[in-house]
Design a protein around this motif. Structure first.
Motif, PDB file in Angstrom:
ATOM      1  N   THR A   1       0.822  -1.204   0.000  1.00 49.16           N
ATOM      2  CA  THR A   1       0.000   0.000   0.000  1.00 49.16           C
ATOM      3  C   THR A   1       0.855   1.252   0.000  1.00 49.16           C
ATOM      4  O   THR A   1       0.566   2.229  -0.707  1.00 49.16           O
ATOM      5  CB  THR A   1      -0.942  -0.012   1.219  1.00 49.16           C
ATOM      6  OG1 THR A   1      -1.746  -1.191   1.177  1.00 49.16           O
ATOM      7  CG2 THR A   1      -1.841   1.212   1.235  1.00 49.16           C
ATOM      8  N   ARG A   2       1.919   1.238   0.789  1.00 48.58           N
ATOM      9  CA  ARG A   2       2.808   2.401   0.829  1.00 48.58           C
ATOM     10  C   ARG A   2       3.435   2.655  -0.535  1.00 48.58           C
ATOM     11  O   ARG A   2       3.664   3.811  -0.923  1.00 48.58           O
ATOM     12  CB  ARG A   2       3.911   2.198   1.874  1.00 48.58           C
ATOM     13  CG  ARG A   2       3.463   1.986   3.306  1.00 48.58           C
ATOM     14  CD  ARG A   2       2.466   3.010   3.801  1.00 48.58           C
ATOM     15  NE  ARG A   2       2.879   4.395   3.621  1.00 48.58           N
ATOM     16  CZ  ARG A   2       2.164   5.432   4.021  1.00 48.58           C
ATOM     17  NH1 ARG A   2       0.988   5.224   4.610  1.00 48.58           N
ATOM     18  NH2 ARG A   2       2.595   6.658   3.836  1.00 48.58           N
ATOM     19  N   ALA A   3       3.702   1.605  -1.296  1.00 50.73           N
ATOM     20  CA  ALA A   3       4.290   1.779  -2.622  1.00 50.73           C
ATOM     21  C   ALA A   3       3.343   2.550  -3.532  1.00 50.73           C
ATOM     22  O   ALA A   3       3.786   3.392  -4.336  1.00 50.73           O
ATOM     23  CB  ALA A   3       4.620   0.414  -3.225  1.00 50.73           C
ATOM     24  N   VAL A   4       2.043   2.297  -3.410  1.00 48.35           N
ATOM     25  CA  VAL A   4       1.061   3.024  -4.213  1.00 48.35           C
ATOM     26  C   VAL A   4       0.999   4.485  -3.785  1.00 48.35           C
ATOM     27  O   VAL A   4       1.012   5.404  -4.618  1.00 48.35           O
ATOM     28  CB  VAL A   4      -0.323   2.360  -4.090  1.00 48.35           C
ATOM     29  CG1 VAL A   4      -1.380   3.180  -4.841  1.00 48.35           C
ATOM     30  CG2 VAL A   4      -0.283   0.932  -4.626  1.00 48.35           C
ATOM     31  N   ILE A   5       0.929   4.716  -2.480  1.00 43.00           N
ATOM     32  CA  ILE A   5       0.902   6.092  -1.964  1.00 43.00           C
ATOM     33  C   ILE A   5       2.133   6.862  -2.419  1.00 43.00           C
ATOM     34  O   ILE A   5       2.053   8.004  -2.909  1.00 43.00           O
ATOM     35  CB  ILE A   5       0.825   6.083  -0.421  1.00 43.00           C
ATOM     36  CG1 ILE A   5      -0.500   5.469   0.060  1.00 43.00           C
ATOM     37  CG2 ILE A   5       1.006   7.490   0.149  1.00 43.00           C
ATOM     38  CD1 ILE A   5      -1.699   6.327  -0.156  1.00 43.00           C
ATOM     39  N   ASP A   6       3.311   6.257  -2.249  1.00 43.95           N
ATOM     40  CA  ASP A   6       4.566   6.930  -2.610  1.00 43.95           C
ATOM     41  C   ASP A   6       4.611   7.260  -4.092  1.00 43.95           C
ATOM     42  O   ASP A   6       5.074   8.342  -4.489  1.00 43.95           O
ATOM     43  CB  ASP A   6       5.761   6.056  -2.227  1.00 43.95           C
ATOM     44  CG  ASP A   6       5.921   5.914  -0.722  1.00 43.95           C
ATOM     45  OD1 ASP A   6       5.308   6.720   0.015  1.00 43.95           O
ATOM     46  OD2 ASP A   6       6.637   4.998  -0.281  1.00 43.95           O
ATOM     47  N   ALA A   7       4.119   6.346  -4.934  1.00 38.79           N
ATOM     48  CA  ALA A   7       4.139   6.579  -6.376  1.00 38.79           C
ATOM     49  C   ALA A   7       3.272   7.776  -6.753  1.00 38.79           C
ATOM     50  O   ALA A   7       3.674   8.631  -7.552  1.00 38.79           O
ATOM     51  CB  ALA A   7       3.666   5.325  -7.111  1.00 38.79           C
ATOM     52  N   LEU A   8       2.075   7.862  -6.181  1.00 38.84           N
ATOM     53  CA  LEU A   8       1.172   8.957  -6.514  1.00 38.84           C
ATOM     54  C   LEU A   8       1.659  10.284  -5.944  1.00 38.84           C
ATOM     55  O   LEU A   8       1.581  11.332  -6.615  1.00 38.84           O
ATOM     56  CB  LEU A   8      -0.232   8.635  -6.008  1.00 38.84           C
ATOM     57  CG  LEU A   8      -0.909   7.427  -6.673  1.00 38.84           C
ATOM     58  CD1 LEU A   8      -2.211   7.088  -5.963  1.00 38.84           C
ATOM     59  CD2 LEU A   8      -1.173   7.687  -8.149  1.00 38.84           C
ATOM     60  N   GLU A   9       2.178  10.256  -4.724  1.00 32.00           N
ATOM     61  CA  GLU A   9       2.654  11.505  -4.122  1.00 32.00           C
ATOM     62  C   GLU A   9       3.927  12.002  -4.786  1.00 32.00           C
ATOM     63  O   GLU A   9       4.210  13.210  -4.772  1.00 32.00           O
ATOM     64  CB  GLU A   9       2.865  11.311  -2.618  1.00 32.00           C
ATOM     65  CG  GLU A   9       1.542  11.172  -1.847  1.00 32.00           C
ATOM     66  CD  GLU A   9       1.721  11.253  -0.347  1.00 32.00           C
ATOM     67  OE1 GLU A   9       2.842  10.995   0.129  1.00 32.00           O
ATOM     68  OE2 GLU A   9       0.719  11.570   0.342  1.00 32.00           O
ATOM     69  N   ALA A  10       4.684  11.101  -5.405  1.00 28.12           N
ATOM     70  CA  ALA A  10       5.872  11.537  -6.147  1.00 28.12           C
ATOM     71  C   ALA A  10       5.478  12.396  -7.336  1.00 28.12           C
ATOM     72  O   ALA A  10       6.230  13.287  -7.753  1.00 28.12           O
ATOM     73  CB  ALA A  10       6.662  10.316  -6.615  1.00 28.12           C
ATOM     74  N   ALA A  11       4.258  12.148  -7.864  1.00 24.49           N
ATOM     75  CA  ALA A  11       3.790  12.928  -9.005  1.00 24.49           C
ATOM     76  C   ALA A  11       2.941  14.118  -8.595  1.00 24.49           C
ATOM     77  O   ALA A  11       3.023  15.190  -9.208  1.00 24.49           O
ATOM     78  CB  ALA A  11       2.982  12.029  -9.937  1.00 24.49           C
TER      79      ALA A  11
END
Length: 403
Positions: A16-26
């Protein structure tokens, strides 16, 4: 009212954190939040099955951000802003914030927005319009969602009639969520709106209606919700065959099986059951089970009679008939002996076949089937004797040979 879901294991799960991190990176910190059922259930202390997220990012930007992070992306509903990220083999549904542009009671035309309050305003119930950021802080745009969760209130967002006219399925969702999460009496304003707009459910597909009905009946305590549906006239619209709810009350206390619960709302005769099931577009396997459970069963039958019925209909249909008979007669537990017999008795196979008939001297032909049917009828009537098969068969074949 402040609330947090920071103690939830799924919030800190690596996938789940991987999804959050990916979106917040953008999109920057706070561009994505958890929404709906996962937040609601976490606050209620109930299991969380699905992880849904909402984001300010447009769908194409979400796809690009997720793929840039090496995550698999499935474009499950791009026209409505929804994509699914597969991380750690788990699906995470992500939807761009939306507002309704046009609705017709079944589906909506949406426009994307970056306003969390606009997104919340188009949701069905206040307890489903809750969001939580990556740290677990809960956001409650309607100002009442957290209180509704804590008090078991199912209340529409804004005007109930308006929400229903956007999608008439929300009538059934009102009762379904009440069955699963409600406490006390249903919200009076919401209930009145459901009653007023009930005829609009005729616009809905049978599949959508039956899906909601089955979800409702699978709740731990569905009876109060079905009673409210009946009192408001909603049940008569989707299931006009339903009469007294007493059998459902008994069945719901005995069994969690949704098919058995549904069976108590359907007609007694097979033709009526089949007509209702086909109108609701129920799966063929469910229809077959409902019809097989329909014939009345005498709870006072002897063990010998029970074994004969078991042999003819099979263990599953027999047990369903026992449960249904208990519910229909209001005698829960009166079939315990029959249940025990059904679970303990090994249903025998017919001990003879065509080759045995041939060995008795009868040439293959139409008479073979008639001899086997007569043998089986006598074998059942004599309570499945384990011996004497050759003699019984010879007694049936010899008259034919002399003819």
């Amino acid at each position: 009212m402040t609330a947090s879901v920071a103690d939830q294991a799924w919030l800190h799960d690596r996938a789940t954190r991987a999804v959050i991190d990916a979106l917040e990176a953008a999109g920057g910190p706070g561009c994505v939040r958890f929404v709906g059922g996962c937040v609601r259930n976490a606050l209620m202390g109930q299991a969380v099955d699905d992880i849904d997220m909402a984001t300010r990012l447009l769908p194409e930007a979400s796809v690009a951000a997720l793929r840039a992070a090496g995550l698999k992306v499935v474009p499950t509903g791009l026209a409505h802003g929804t994509v699914t990220a597969v991380s750690g083999r788990k699906p995470h549904e992500i939807t761009t914030l939306r507002r309704d542009v046009e609705t017709d009671g079944r589906k909506a035309v949406v426009a994307f927005t970056d306003d969390w309050s606009e997104d919340a305003a188009r949701r069905d119930f206040r307890l489903n319009a809750l969001y939580a950021d990556g740290d677990g802080q809960v956001f409650d745009p309607t100002g009442h969602g957290v209180e509704d969760v804590r008090h078991g209130r199912i209340v529409f967002v804004g005007d109930p009639g308006t929400r229903i006219e956007e999608d008439y399925l929300r009538i059934l969702r009102f009762f379904r969520f009440y069955a699963w999460y409600g406490r006390g009496a249903p919200d009076a304003e919401g209930l009145a709106a459901c009653a007023e707009h009930a005829p609009g459910m005729s616009r809905l597909s049978a599949e959508r209606v039956s899906k909601e009905l089955l979800k409702l009946l699978s709740a731990p305590r569905p009876v109060a919700a079905v009673e409210a549906m009946a009192a408001s006239g909603v049940l008569a619209v989707i299931l006009p065959e339903a009469g007294s709810l007493e059998a459902l009350r008994v069945m719901a206390a005995m069994s969690e099986d949704v098919v058995l619960r549904l069976s108590t709302l359907l007609p007694v005769e097979a033709a009526g059951i089949e007509a209702a099931a086909r109108r609701l577009r129920l799966p063929n396997a469910m229809l077959a089970r409902l019809v097989a459970a329909a014939p009345p069963l005498d709870l006072a039958m002897s063990e010998r009679e029970a074994r004969a019925t078991l042999y003819r209909v099979g263990r599953g249909a027999f047990l369903d008939r026992v449960f249904r008979a208990e519910a229909m007669t209001g005698q829960p537990g009166s079939g315990d002996g029959l249940r025990s017999l059904a679970e303990a008795w090994a249903i025998p196979r017919l001990p003879v076949g065509g080759r045995h008939v041939a060995a008795a001297g009868l040439a293959a032909g139409p008479e073979t089937g008639r001899v086997l049917a007569a043998f089986e009828a006598g074998w059942i009537a004599d309570d499945f004797p384990a011996e004497g098969h050759r003699e019984r068969l010879s007694a049936l074949v010899e008259p034919l040979l002399r003819a």
